[in-house]
Design a protein around this motif. Structure first.
Motif: not given
Length: 224
Positions: A158-165
């Protein structure tokens, strides 16, 4: 937990210190997994609990304007927190009627009053994996990307870096059992959030003899 730790807990000796140290170890491990700083990660009891905390924290703003985009058909844990808080100072829900969330679909709903988009990283019914990086690029730095990650975190990249929350219960791919969940809020969106459901341990010196209220801690509260 070691035998020494168990003995100290059973006798009550420094129990709080032992539990706090173990919590910090878990927080650091979760932060590494999410590519986040430890103070950007806290614990909740479920994905729903974490998303309720996000909905409570994401107010409408000084001008009483604010919308969160929610796809109709999202798993209920990513629907009801927003519905419950839209009448309690949270952002108003604007439905996206589409089979999946794509940048093209979101762009058609992106008006100046949109403050956030909430999306499942992996759709519970179809298995569709949301393009988190492209969605965050579209939203830009002044809108918040909220991610319900429970269907994919620990199972697929998953592109977790893109998630703010990011919210994720631990009972699925993280194999932590019911009653354990992660909530991550990145520093880059801290200015858009209020303390929300932050509890007593989310302030400086919560057990000090002086009276409350006290100054909130930097980053996430210890208990949302």
């Amino acid at each position: 937990m070691t035998l020494v730790e168990a003995t100290r807990l059973s006798t009550g000796e420094q129990a709080v210190d032992v539990l706090a140290a173990r919590a910090e170890e878990v927080r650091a491990s979760a932060a590494l997994f999410l590519r986040a700083a430890p103070h950007e990660v806290t614990f909740a009891t479920s994905t729903s609990h974490a998303l309720f905390a996000a909905a409570a924290a994401l107010g409408r703003g000084a001008t009483d304007e604010g919308v969160v985009l929610v796809r109709r058909g999202e798993f209920p844990s990513n629907v009801y927190p927003w519905l419950r808080f839209q009448d309690r100072g949270g952002p108003r829900v604007r439905w996206i009627d589409a089979p999946r969330v794509t940048p093209e679909v979101v762009a058609a709903h992106l008006t100046p009053d949109v403050r956030a988009l909430t999306v499942s990283a992996v759709d519970a019914l179809t298995g569709h994996r949301a393009p988190l990086g492209a969605l965050k690029e579209l939203l830009g730095p002044d809108r918040v990307l909220v991610v319900d990650a429970i269907q994919g975190l620990g199972a697929v990249p998953l592109e977790v870096e893109a998630a703010d929350v990011l919210a994720s219960g631990g009972q699925k791919w993280l194999r932590a059992g019911w009653g354990a969940a992660l909530l991550m809020v990145r520093d880059r969106v801290a200015r858009h959030l209020s303390p929300g459901l932050g509890g007593w341990s989310g302030v400086h010196d919560p057990l000090a003899s002086e009276s409350h209220p006290r100054e909130p801690l930097r980053g996430l509260p210890r208990t949302p």
